[in-house]
Write a protein that holds these residues in place. Structure first.
Motif, PDB file in Angstrom:
ATOM      1  N   LEU A   1       0.816  -1.220   0.000  1.00 46.45           N
ATOM      2  CA  LEU A   1       0.000   0.000   0.000  1.00 46.45           C
ATOM      3  C   LEU A   1       0.846   1.265   0.000  1.00 46.45           C
ATOM      4  CD1 LEU A   1      -3.066  -0.719   2.320  1.00 46.45           C
ATOM      5  CD2 LEU A   1      -2.808  -1.030  -0.121  1.00 46.45           C
TER       6      LEU A   1
ATOM      7  N   LYS B   1      -4.860   8.855   5.492  1.00 41.30           N
ATOM      8  CA  LYS B   1      -5.927   8.213   4.729  1.00 41.30           C
ATOM      9  C   LYS B   1      -5.774   6.690   4.618  1.00 41.30           C
ATOM     10  CE  LYS B   1      -8.957   9.648   2.791  1.00 41.30           C
ATOM     11  NZ  LYS B   1     -10.330   9.761   3.318  1.00 41.30           N
ATOM     12  N   ILE B   2      -4.562   6.178   4.812  1.00 41.52           N
ATOM     13  CA  ILE B   2      -4.367   4.746   4.582  1.00 41.52           C
ATOM     14  C   ILE B   2      -4.031   4.004   5.868  1.00 41.52           C
ATOM     15  CG2 ILE B   2      -2.950   3.046   3.356  1.00 41.52           C
ATOM     16  CD1 ILE B   2      -2.646   5.320   1.194  1.00 41.52           C
TER      17      ILE B   2
ATOM     18  N   PRO C   1      -6.809   4.799   9.230  1.00 41.81           N
ATOM     19  CA  PRO C   1      -8.090   4.080   9.177  1.00 41.81           C
ATOM     20  C   PRO C   1      -7.924   2.589   9.427  1.00 41.81           C
ATOM     21  CG  PRO C   1      -7.893   5.567   7.305  1.00 41.81           C
ATOM     22  CD  PRO C   1      -6.566   5.567   7.989  1.00 41.81           C
TER      23      PRO C   1
ATOM     24  N   THR D   1     -19.025   1.481   1.889  1.00 43.00           N
ATOM     25  CA  THR D   1     -18.235   2.171   2.903  1.00 43.00           C
ATOM     26  C   THR D   1     -18.998   3.312   3.539  1.00 43.00           C
ATOM     27  OG1 THR D   1     -17.230   3.415   1.126  1.00 43.00           O
ATOM     28  CG2 THR D   1     -15.971   1.582   2.022  1.00 43.00           C
ATOM     29  N   ARG D   2     -19.976   3.848   2.837  1.00 38.56           N
ATOM     30  CA  ARG D   2     -20.739   4.943   3.451  1.00 38.56           C
ATOM     31  C   ARG D   2     -22.226   4.673   3.382  1.00 38.56           C
ATOM     32  NH1 ARG D   2     -18.250   9.562   0.184  1.00 38.56           N
ATOM     33  NH2 ARG D   2     -17.864   7.728  -1.031  1.00 38.56           N
TER      34      ARG D   2
ATOM     35  N   PHE E   1      -6.703   0.581  -1.648  1.00 39.99           N
ATOM     36  CA  PHE E   1      -6.762   1.031  -0.258  1.00 39.99           C
ATOM     37  C   PHE E   1      -8.082   0.554   0.344  1.00 39.99           C
ATOM     38  CE2 PHE E   1      -4.318   4.532  -2.470  1.00 39.99           C
ATOM     39  CZ  PHE E   1      -3.101   3.919  -2.225  1.00 39.99           C
ATOM     40  N   PRO E   2      -8.023  -0.355   1.339  1.00 42.98           N
ATOM     41  CA  PRO E   2      -9.235  -1.027   1.791  1.00 42.98           C
ATOM     42  C   PRO E   2     -10.223  -0.103   2.492  1.00 42.98           C
ATOM     43  CG  PRO E   2      -7.358  -1.667   3.135  1.00 42.98           C
ATOM     44  CD  PRO E   2      -6.821  -0.840   2.013  1.00 42.98           C
ATOM     45  N   HIS E   3      -9.759   1.024   3.037  1.00 39.70           N
ATOM     46  CA  HIS E   3     -10.679   1.874   3.789  1.00 39.70           C
ATOM     47  C   HIS E   3     -11.223   3.034   2.973  1.00 39.70           C
ATOM     48  CE1 HIS E   3     -10.063  -0.267   7.515  1.00 39.70           C
ATOM     49  NE2 HIS E   3      -8.834  -0.456   7.066  1.00 39.70           N
ATOM     50  N   MET E   4     -11.035   2.935   1.653  1.00 39.18           N
ATOM     51  CA  MET E   4     -11.628   3.952   0.784  1.00 39.18           C
ATOM     52  C   MET E   4     -12.568   3.255  -0.181  1.00 39.18           C
ATOM     53  SD  MET E   4      -8.391   6.201  -0.348  1.00 39.18           S
ATOM     54  CE  MET E   4      -7.009   6.380   0.743  1.00 39.18           C
ATOM     55  N   SER E   5     -13.557   3.999  -0.642  1.00 35.73           N
ATOM     56  CA  SER E   5     -14.457   3.426  -1.639  1.00 35.73           C
ATOM     57  C   SER E   5     -13.708   3.309  -2.965  1.00 35.73           C
ATOM     58  CB  SER E   5     -15.668   4.332  -1.811  1.00 35.73           C
ATOM     59  OG  SER E   5     -15.271   5.528  -2.438  1.00 35.73           O
TER      60      SER E   5
ATOM     61  N   GLU F   1     -12.985   6.715  -4.333  1.00 35.89           N
ATOM     62  CA  GLU F   1     -11.893   7.401  -3.634  1.00 35.89           C
ATOM     63  C   GLU F   1     -10.547   6.810  -4.021  1.00 35.89           C
ATOM     64  OE1 GLU F   1     -13.522   8.808   0.669  1.00 35.89           O
ATOM     65  OE2 GLU F   1     -13.609   6.679   0.248  1.00 35.89           O
TER      66      GLU F   1
END
Lengths: 277, 352
Positions: free
Chosen positions: A170, A187-188, A191, A276-277, B88-92, B95
Motif C-alpha cells: 500500500l 488516509k491509509i 483508518p 463504505t458509506r 486502499f481497503p478503507h476507501m471506496s 476514492e
C-alpha cells in the motif's frame, strides 16, 4: 461439546473437559463469592451472605469519598490512556518505517520491556523525581505520566500487530500515485489502525484504572484513587462496602472491554454490506 | 502524455545479490513491452527501478530524455498496477481511483468526475460507492488499472497483472488491458512469467535471465529467431538439434558441429518410407503418441538418445504409428528452421 476439536478427541475429551471446567471454576468462583458477599444484609463479609440487600451499594454510591476517588481515577486513567495511545501509535507507525531489521527488533523489545518490569521500580523512581522537583509536589503529574508509561506497551503491542497486517504494497502504491507520508498516514494507515488503537487504549485504560502500586507512592496526600481507597479500606474496616466497590469496578472493566467485540461485530456487518458509506 | 523510456546499463545490488547486471532497454512512446523471465530473474526489480521504488547502483534512466535517477516516485508521474492490486481497503472504489488527484490537491468536483470517467473506461460505471472488499478479482484489477491511469501518467507499469486471476478471467483481462492500453495510447511496461500473456499482449517482449536482458524482440521474432537455446526453450516447445552444413546431425560425436537447429514441433511432418527426404530431417523410434484434440503429439527417440517432439494434424492416419516402430520426420520449408550459430562454448555443450 459438539465442536470438531471435541469430537476428534474422542473419549479423551472427558478429562480435558473436567480440567477445563475446574480451571474456569478457579477463576470464576472467587468472583462469584465476592459479588455474593456484597449482597449481604449484615455488616460483615460473610459467605453465604445474610439475606439480600443492596445497602452496601447505596453506601458506596452515596459516599462522596468513594465517588471522589472514582472520579479521580476516571480522569487520571483517561489522561494516561490518551498519552499512551498517542505515543504507542506514533511508536508503532514509526517503527514500521525503520529500514534495518535488527534495529526494528531492538526498538520493539525496548518498547515491550516495561510490561516485565515491576511497577515498584517506576514508583520509586518517579517518587524520587517528585521529591527533587518542587513544582511537581502535590500534583498528579507524575502519577499520570507513570501510568502512561505502564499503559504504553499495551497500546504499542496491539497497534504494531495491526501495522503488520497492512498490505506492504500500500505504501509504495500510494507513493507512485503521488502521495507524501502525511496523506499516507492519514488516509491509509490510520483508518486501518483505528480498531487496533481502540482495543489497545481500552486495555490500557483497564490496566491503569486498577493500578495501585504507583498510586501508593505518587498520589498526593488528601487524595485517593479508587484502587488506593480500596486498598486502604481493606486494611481498615473490612466491611461489605469493599466488596460492593470491587464488584462495581469489575463490572466497569467488563463493560469497557466489551466495547471491543461489539465494535468489531458492527464493522464486520458493514464490511459485508459492501458499502463504505 | 505518453513518454519514451530509456534505460542504460542499470546495475542493482540487493544485499549480496547482484540482481540487475547492466540492463539496457529503450521503449518507444505508446509501446507495450513485457519483461518475461523466470522468478528471480530481476524483472520486478527492473519495474521498481522504473517506478522509483528501487534505487540504482549505477546506470541511467530517462523519461523523454530527462534523467529520473534522483526523482522520487511521487514526482515520476508513473501509474503502477501492483500484483496484489494494493487497493486502499478503507476507501471506496471512487476514492481509490481519485486518490492520485487527491494527492495532487485537486478539487473534489474534479476528483469525482475523473473517477467516473476512469471507471467508465474500465467498464465499471456506477461502482464508485462500493468498497474494494466487495469486488471480484477481475473488478479489483480494473479498479487498480483505473487508479493507475487516473492522473494521466506518462508510463504504465504492470507487475504480474494477471497472476491473481483464474485462467478464464486471465484471457479475458489480457484482451481488456490491451484494449485500454491501445485506447489511452500509453507507454507500458509489464512483468510476467506467463509466456502466453507476454505473447498476447505485447508489441515487444524482453526475455530476462539472471539480471540480464537476453533478447528483446517482437513475439514472432522471438519465436522464429531466438538468439540462444534458453530463449528457444522458454517460448513454446522447441526441438534443439545439433547441425552441420545445413543438416541435422544426430550422432554428433567427432563431427564438426556448427550450430543448433531450432525446429518447432508444428513445422515437422511425417515422411513415408521410400519417399525422398528433405535436407532437414531426423529419424528415430516412436516413443509416445498422444491425441490432444487439435493435434497428435508424436515423440521420437533418435539413435543419439535425443527426444524430438512433433505436432501432427489430427487428420493423419495414426494406425501406422506404432510405439517402437521407426519413423522419419522432416521440415519441408528450410526457412522455418532457425540455426543458432555455435560459439566455441556452446559447440562443446551440444556435442556433449
Amino acid at each position: 461439546m459438539s465442536s470438531t476439536v471435541g469430537r476428534s478427541l474422542g473419549w479423551y475429551r472427558v478429562p480435558v473437559v473436567v480440567v477445563a471446567l475446574l480451571a474456569s471454576l478457579l477463576l470464576i468462583v472467587p468472583f462469584v463469592i465476592l459479588v455474593a458477599t456484597s449482597w449481604t444484609g449484615g455488616s460483615f463479609i460473610l459467605f453465604p451472605p445474610e439475606g439480600f440487600s443492596l445497602q452496601w451499594y447505596t453506601e458506596v454510591l452515596d459516599d462522596p469519598r468513594w465517588m471522589d476517588s472514582f472520579r479521580l481515577s476516571l480522569w487520571t486513567a483517561s489522561l494516561s490512556t490518551l498519552i499512551a495511545a498517542v505515543l504507542g501509535l506514533l511508536g508503532a507507525v514509526g517503527l514500521a518505517r525503520v529500514r534495518s531489521r535488527l534495529a526494528q527488533r531492538w526498538i520493539r523489545t525496548l518498547f515491550i520491556v516495561p510490561i516485565a518490569l515491576p511497577p515498584i521500580a517506576y514508583a520509586v523512581g518517579l517518587y524520587g523525581v517528585n521529591m527533587e522537583l518542587g513544582f511537581l509536589r502535590g500534583t498528579l503529574v507524575t502519577l499520570i505520566v507513570g501510568h502512561a508509561l505502564v499503559a504504553l506497551p499495551y497500546v504499542f503491542v496491539i497497534v504494531s500487530g495491526g501495522m503488520s497486517r497492512i498490505d506492504p504494497a500500500l505504501r509504495p502504491a500510494a507513493s507512485t500515485l503521488g502521495a507524501k507520508w502525511p496523506l499516507v498516514l492519514w488516509k491509509i494507515e490510520l483508518p486501518a489502525l483505528l480498531p487496533y488503537l481502540l482495543s489497545g487504549a481500552l486495555f490500557a485504560f483497564v490496566v491503569v484504572f486498577d493500578e495501585v502500586v504507583l498510586a501508593v507512592f505518587l498520589v498526593p496526600p488528601g487524595e485517593q484513587t479508587l484502587p488506593l481507597r480500596m486498598l486502604n479500606a481493606s486494611q481498615e474496616a473490612f466491611s461489605p462496602e469493599l466488596t460492593a466497590a470491587s464488584t462495581l469496578v469489575s463490572i466497569l472493566a467488563i463493560l469497557v472491554l466489551a466495547i471491543i467485540p461489539v465494535t468489531n461485530a458492527v464493522r464486520r456487518r458493514r464490511a459485508l454490506e459492501g458499502v463504505t458509506r | 502524455m505518453t513518454i519514451a523510456l530509456s534505460i542504460t546499463d542499470v546495475h542493482v545490488t540487493l544485499g549480496h545479490n547482484h540482481v540487475l547486471k547492466g540492463v539496457s532497454l529503450d521503449v518507444r512512446p505508446g509501446e507495450f513491452v513485457t519483461l518475461l523471465g523466470a522468478s528471480g530473474s530481476g524483472k520486478t526489480t527492473l519495474l521498481n527501478v522504473i517506478a522509483g521504488l528501487q534505487a540504482v547502483d549505477s546506470g541511467h534512466l530517462t523519461f523523454d530524455g530527462v534523467s529520473m535517477e534522483r526523482t522520487p516516485p511521487q514526482k515520476r508521474n508513473v501509474g503502477v498496477v501492483f500484483q496484489s492490486y494494493a487497493l486502499f481497503p478503507h476507501m471506496s472504489v471512487g476514492e481509490n481511483v481519485a486518490f492520485p488527484l487527491r494527492a495532487a490537491r485537486r478539487p473534489a468536483r474534479e476528483r469525482k468526475s475523473v473517477a467516473e470517467e476512469m471507471l467508465a473506461l474500465v467498464q465499471l460505471p456506477g461502482m464508485a460507492g462500493r468498497s474494494p472488499a466487495s469486488l471480484s478479482g477481475g473488478q479489483r484489477q480494473r479498479v487498480a488499472l483505473a487508479r493507475a491511469l487516473a492522473a494521466n501518467p506518462g508510463i504504465l507499469l504492470l507487475d504480474e497483472p494477471m497472476a491473481a486471476l483464474d485462467k478464464q478471467l486471465r484471457e479475458q483481462m489480457q484482451v481488456e488491458v490491451t484494449r485500454i492500453q491501445r485506447k489511452v495510447g500509453i507507454t507500458t511496461v509489464s512483468v510476467t512469467h506467463d509466456q502466453t500473456e507476454a505473447l498476447t499482449m505485447s508489441d515487444r517482449v524482453a526475455i530476462m535471465r539472471d539480471g540480464i536482458l537476453v533478447q528483446v524482440d517482437s513475439p514472432e521474432d522471438l519465436y522464429r529467431h531466438p538468439v540462444d537455446e534458453y530463449v528457444a526453450g522458454f517460448l513454446g516447445e522447441a526441438n534443439l538439434l545439433p547441425t552441420a552444413g545445413g543438416r541435422i546431425l544426430d550422432d554428433a560425436a567427432g563431427a564438426e558441429v556448427d550450430g543448433t537447429a531450432v525446429v518447432r514441433p508444428e513445422d515437422l511432418e511425417l515422411v513415408p518410407s521410400g519417399e525422398a527426404c528433405p535436407a532437414w530431417h531426423v529419424e528415430g523410434a516412436i516413443h509416445l503418441l498422444s491425441f490432444q484434440g487439435t493435434r497428435f503429439r508424436l515423440e521420437l527417440l533418435t539413435d543419439g538418445g535425443r527426444k524430438v517432439v512433433c505436432s501432427l494434424p489430427p487428420s493423419i492416419d495414426a494406425s501406422t504409428l506404432v510405439v517402437g516402430e521407426r519413423a522419419r520426420v522432416a521440415c519441408r520449408n528450410p526457412e522455418r528452421v532457425h540455426v543458432i550459430a555455435a560459439t566455441p562454448a556452446t559447440a562443446a555443450m551440444v556435442a556433449a
